[in-house]
Design a protein around this motif. Structure first.
Motif, PDB file in Angstrom:
ATOM      1  N   ASN D 112       0.802  -1.115   0.044  1.00  0.00           N
ATOM      2  CA  ASN D 112      -0.118  -0.080  -0.054  1.00  0.00           C
ATOM      3  C   ASN D 112       1.040   1.125   0.110  1.00  0.00           C
ATOM      4  OD1 ASN D 112      -3.081  -0.119   0.246  1.00  0.00           O
ATOM      5  ND2 ASN D 112      -2.189  -2.067   1.145  1.00  0.00           N
ATOM      6  N   GLU D 113       1.972   1.217   0.727  1.00  0.00           N
ATOM      7  CA  GLU D 113       2.979   2.343   0.545  1.00  0.00           C
ATOM      8  C   GLU D 113       3.451   2.734  -0.578  1.00  0.00           C
ATOM      9  OE1 GLU D 113       6.414   2.169   3.270  1.00  0.00           O
ATOM     10  OE2 GLU D 113       6.796   4.556   2.858  1.00  0.00           O
ATOM     11  N   THR D 114       4.194   1.627  -1.234  1.00  0.00           N
ATOM     12  CA  THR D 114       4.813   1.865  -2.735  1.00  0.00           C
ATOM     13  C   THR D 114       3.798   2.038  -3.992  1.00  0.00           C
ATOM     14  OG1 THR D 114       4.982  -0.601  -3.088  1.00  0.00           O
ATOM     15  CG2 THR D 114       6.655   0.473  -2.035  1.00  0.00           C
ATOM     16  N   ASN D 115       2.357   1.458  -3.728  1.00  0.00           N
ATOM     17  CA  ASN D 115       1.598   1.760  -4.669  1.00  0.00           C
ATOM     18  C   ASN D 115       1.265   3.394  -4.756  1.00  0.00           C
ATOM     19  OD1 ASN D 115      -1.190  -0.588  -4.720  1.00  0.00           O
ATOM     20  ND2 ASN D 115       0.890  -1.000  -4.772  1.00  0.00           N
ATOM     21  N   ARG D 116       1.336   3.958  -3.754  1.00  0.00           N
ATOM     22  CA  ARG D 116       1.101   5.529  -3.461  1.00  0.00           C
ATOM     23  C   ARG D 116       2.155   6.300  -4.093  1.00  0.00           C
ATOM     24  NH1 ARG D 116      -2.858   2.238  -1.222  1.00  0.00           N
ATOM     25  NH2 ARG D 116      -4.986   3.302  -1.775  1.00  0.00           N
TER      26      ARG D 116
END
Lengths: 136, 136, 136, 136, 136, 136
Positions: D112-116
């Motif tokens: 979820n962090e790297t998606n953003r």
């Protein structure tokens, strides 16, 4: 670019062709759109998904135009580009006017705004609303 | 628990009371639900949001029941508990039957499934669908 | 189009080169993909993110293929195009077969559907399930 | 609070009982969890959803524990409380250890962090990664 | 491709031109970006949305740069490409430096990660934090 | 209910205590909130997450209050209840006034609305905005 090869009718195994034939017959069209050609990568998912969509989108207590508009509302909220385009096309075909499209997107936008205001303030559910949601 | 104090009618400043009065008159009810009492924490947001909701949800090219069901579809997709309950209540009041509720949620579920299948396979948009989305 | 310039190896300051070198050594490749070249815009984020990803994705109680598939599941749900493509590539490299890809996306789609049905009906958690989630 | 009444076995019509019986037989348990009792409000959705879940979650190219963990990953990303609890329970039952749970959630968080970060910088897809996603 | 035709100034009806004129005057620019030209498809939505944006984004208790950065944070989380680009542009215009962009996206990424860790473990709210959120 | 047992200071292994000590020292408080006690279930995630949060939330090109408000904006958009409450508390502690909270949530709501309008109409990015996002 799709991450799998589209399965064209001429290259499809029999169980895939059977689904393609049913899609074309049910929708009274002579072609199959890319969504199904991608799903054909995994035939059990193709068959299950088509049968579910056919059942869910059939006329019932809600008419097909309303169902297509609900589909658009979800797809816009999730930002699924393919789904927005394909179900806007479906809604147009089912009779959606320009004014209806305008109002549909206005409601979708407003719902996304008030969803965040309700979340942001952590608003507690009124007992009266909970009862009304039950139909009482 | 809400992160602000609900603003009750008796404690509300005049500009908040004016909005509450309009909510009750427009909806023909004698109470105001918590969503608005939370928004009253910031009166400009209360006034702007109510005026927007009133305009967007008024009958137009789409009837109020369809608008409430679209609102539910978005709220379910976003998992906004307050919004799911309050707009299910609104849809019930506007005449939604049990069968319509069942079909509504079936479409919402299916749309969320196919949205991810379209995303997952990175399906490319068919030129024919793009034209059809334009109404051509 | 990215909103920042990709930082190429030849133009990179030493602290960025050190991360690029570690990425290439860890992954046994001779190039760095765009995600890291974009993050190099802000070197502390590049370094912190790489070290976290390296730690989180290393073999442990879960094997690397399972971790890549979980990454794909999240990226598909969030509709992050870059992430879907890069982690599908990672999963392929870790050995994912066509049949596994098909099942992975089928589960992701189904989970997104039932998530909305559970939300839509506002289903309450069974006490037995809560206990089982604790491992009891 | 759920927005519909749970349909208990003793009050259920025959087509609902048939699904409940199949759920209990397939899972080798003697009770039915609330999700299905809520869906029974709309029997066609109950039947279609159960048959889909049964097919999708059966052992195949991926083993049941991996499927349950993918389900948890999606449910956490969507923040569906019921689904997080019920599929964590399912994963525990399928053998998930504490260490595996810890790594699962670490991957979900990191994704979820790297998606953003990928979205935020609007990173463009590398041609090499696109080819690798195709398995080439 | 947009699903409606952009409404250009020369083809616009008077109520649309009035909004376009106000956008250009308020922002001190001599052109109107595509977002508004698409909304002009449904003039009431154009007018209502512009008036809301103008009010919400005006300087107040928060300065315009902070507001633009909050807008970017939401748009990145939702993965709305148009919105990411247009509000990054707005933030740049309001003075955002490269270092601020780097920190902004780092916070957005981290928040998305910890949101899922909190969800995944189903962490319960501490009474002290609830009080502190109320400002006590 | 959390799906794991909170790890209390007295029961914590040394590497967990070291993180708790650093949290309390850095924040100048004498207690640790539940988020960290849940993460302690998996000590490497506890340590990595705390070190990342400490780095990302430290004063830099953006001040701590702005960072907390960005965190709230993301958490509201994702509807993470724990995160909304804990970071609203953090923002209050960093000096957020009632008026700032009102404006923050107004921007978050508006951004979520216009994100869906941009998605719904599939608005194309203006070349001028793309250049401006690059800072040119």
């Amino acid at each position: 670019m799709a991450i799998v090869k589209m399965v064209e009718y001429d290259d499809a195994p029999p169980e895939v062709r059977a689904v393609y034939d049913d899609i074309m017959a049910t929708r009274r069209v002579d072609w199959v759109n890319n969504f199904w050609k991608a799903l054909a990568h995994h035939p059990p998912t193709l068959k299950r998904t088509w049968e579910s969509v056919k059942q869910v989108m059939a006329p019932g207590a809600l008419d097909p135009l309303v169902k297509e508009m609900i589909y658009v509302a979800v797809s816009v909220t999730n930002n699924c580009e393919y789904c927005i385009v394909s179900h806007t096309a479906g809604a147009r075909k089912a009779g959606m006017t320009d004014a209806q499209l305008g109002e549909l997107l206005a409601v979708v936008g407003m719902a996304n705004e008030t969803n965040r205001l309700a979340n942001g303030y952590q608003v507690e559910i009124d007992a009266r609303l909970a009862r009304a949601a039950w139909g009482k």
